[in-house]
Write an enzyme that holds these catalytic residues in place. Structure first.
Site, short mmCIF file in Angstrom:
data_model
loop_
_atom_site.label_atom_id
_atom_site.label_comp_id
_atom_site.label_asym_id
_atom_site.label_seq_id
_atom_site.Cartn_x
_atom_site.Cartn_y
_atom_site.Cartn_z
N LYS A 153 90.14 13.57 43.71
CA LYS A 153 91.08 12.11 43.74
C LYS A 153 92.38 12.39 43.09
CE LYS A 153 86.75 9.60 43.47
NZ LYS A 153 85.88 10.48 44.09
N GLY A 189 76.45 16.76 30.95
CA GLY A 189 76.85 16.32 32.07
C GLY A 189 76.03 16.95 33.30
#
Length: 508
Positions: free
Chosen positions: A294, A176
């Site tokens: 978050k 990633g």
């Protein structure tokens, strides 16, 4: 005087004669009449005379107006860019003010883009010092991160050498954006073995091949594995005995995870649980979890699952000799699934650029900034701390869209429309980086803070995890969300998961 005069004449002839003859060279207007601007002009005149021809300079210092910089006139200020471009028939603009504040740089780029010419920028002096000697070779296209409302965070990673050099390092999610950059930066510290683990074979193949070119002397192992598979992960720990673990693998897409809470929990909670327990079982020295802003007072399943992952790390600290910590940061510019690649695709297609809400704001970091924080936190973490970067002020998404449209050579609302599509399930207008209960404590690095861990009732926590695992296996979305709400103080599920929706969640 005669000797000096002859030398001066020879130099003037060498630096100006060929420029005047070569009309094919690009006519460059330089913004900034300081030391960096002078150095760039000198290099163009001396070494790049067949490629670039400096024709004028603009600078906002009135004292420099009408002077000459190595023979090139200072023809106006930045407000007069368009007029100067037309007068001197420039083909390109080069911004040579490495020390300009981000806000000022944003204004200059906006003015330069209005001329319709290509705009290049000279990066910060530290980038030049750490790179090649040539100023001109360091110029590049203006990037969106140049326009963020703060200076780039620079963290001294000398401390990292002590715990990475000669170690067996496992990086999950290595294919990633964050995992790949971790691989690149960690490789510079000469680990004994670098284990690149991920589910996607193509992304793991690509980072493995890249490191084979850039760091051929590093011993690497590319591993295709799923962190949710406890048996497979135990085999990896048993065979390779990692001593440092960076856990970057996660499901991160907020709206998708709202529709698949069982998958979010399988990966972001029980995948973390597998790794945390195996790190203890196989005597890993350090374990670093990569989290997100978050996770603070979450309104999404994704945020709740990452908050629970932080709690699992904190829970393990009380009964393990491994040094655990979590690193929490905001949105990463250019990462997979982030808004910048999406905006670029929408601009390339002619628009519109979709923004959820005119007042939506987010904290932003570049990928190298985020990874340097992760590595530094690994050196400091001991007892389940949550490390947070001071990311300055949050940025309005619509401002980011305007900047990117201008960087692409268009005018917002005129050439490329902006369309507001509404806040999606699980999203917040504003993100936070710490809860009130966590507070913040300073570290020796002035831009890194620590959130104080929450006390956890171990018996109750384990029972909740057992219940959560049962409902995840049966894919009961409503029950999964209910238990997440019980476990995480401050979690307010989105309207998708109201009590009525939870009762009707079968077949969602």
């Amino acid at each position: 005087m005669l000797v000096g005069g002859f030398r001066l004449l020879a130099r003037l002839r060498r630096e100006f004669h060929y420029i005047r003859l070569n009309k094919a060279a690009k006519r460059v207007l330089v913004v900034g009449a300081g030391q960096a601007g002078a150095q760039v002009i000198q290099e163009m005149l001396r070494e790049y005379k067949n490629i670039y021809r400096p024709v004028a300079v603009v600078d906002d210092n009135p004292a420099k107006l009408h002077f000459r910089l190595h023979g090139i006139p200072v023809a106006g200020n930045t407000q007069q860019l368009t007029r100067v471009v037309e007068r001197y028939k420039a083909n390109e603009i080069l911004i040579a003010i490495p020390s300009a504040p981000k806000g000022r740089l944003r204004e200059i780029v906006k003015q330069a883009k209005q001329t319709g010419l290509p705009v290049r920028i000279l990066p910060g002096l530290l980038e030049i010092v750490n790179g090649k000697i040539s100023f001109l070779q360091q110029t590049r296209e203006v990037r969106i991160e140049d326009l963020l409302g703060r200076k780039p965070v620079r963290i001294n990673l000398c401390d990292a050498a002590g715990y990475l050099a000669g170690e067996r390092i496992l990086i999950t999610g290595a294919g990633g954006s964050i995992g790949g950059e971790l691989c690149r930066q960690v490789s510079t510290f000469k680990p004994a073995v670098l284990l690149l683990l991920g589910r996607g074979e193509n992304s793991i193949y690509e980072i493995d091949r890249e490191l084979a070119t850039t760091h051929p002397n590093i011993c690497r192992k590319a591993l295709i594995a799923d962190i949710r598979d406890r048996n497979k992960m135990e085999q990896v720990f048993r065979l390779y005995r990692p001593t440092v673990v960076f856990h970057a693998a996660a499901h991160k897409h907020v709206p998708l995870m709202e529709k698949a809470p069982d998958e979010a929990v399988k990966n972001n909670v029980f995948g973390v649980k597998n790794l945390v327990e195996l790190a203890d079982q196989y005597a890993v020295k350090r374990f670093v979890l990569i989290s997100t802003d978050k996770a603070v007072n979450p309104t999404s399943v994704m945020g709740a699952s990452k908050r629970l992952a932080e709690m699992i790390v904190q829970h393990m600290v009380t009964r393990s000799k491994t040094k655990y910590c979590s690193v929490r940061f905001g949105n990463v510019l250019g990462s997979r699934g982030s808004i910048i690649p999406l905006f670029k695709k929408q601009i390339a297609a002619g628009g519109p650029v979709t923004v959820t809400h005119p007042e939506m704001r987010r904290y932003f970091m570049t990928i190298p900034e985020a990874v340097s924080l992760v590595i530094q936190a690994g050196a400091m973490g001991k007892k389940g701390e949550i490390f947070v970067l001071d990311m300055g002020e949050p940025v309005r998404i619509v401002d980011l869209a305007h900047d990117l449209i201008r960087l692409s050579g268009f005018e917002p609302e005129k050439d490329i429309k902006i369309k507001y599509c509404g806040i999606r399930p699980g999203e917040k207008l504003f993100e936070e980086i710490l809860t009130i209960e966590e507070g913040s404590m300073a570290t020796k690095h002035k831009q890194i803070y620590i959130g104080k861990p929450h006390p956890i009732d171990e018996e109750k926590f384990r029972k909740h995890l057992d219940d959560l695992e049962k409902w995840v296996v049966t894919a009961d979305h409503g029950k999964v969300v209910e238990i997440l709400q019980e476990m995480i103080p401050g979690y307010q599920p989105s309207k998708v998961w109201s009590k009525e929706m939870i009762r009707k969640s079968e077949g969602f």
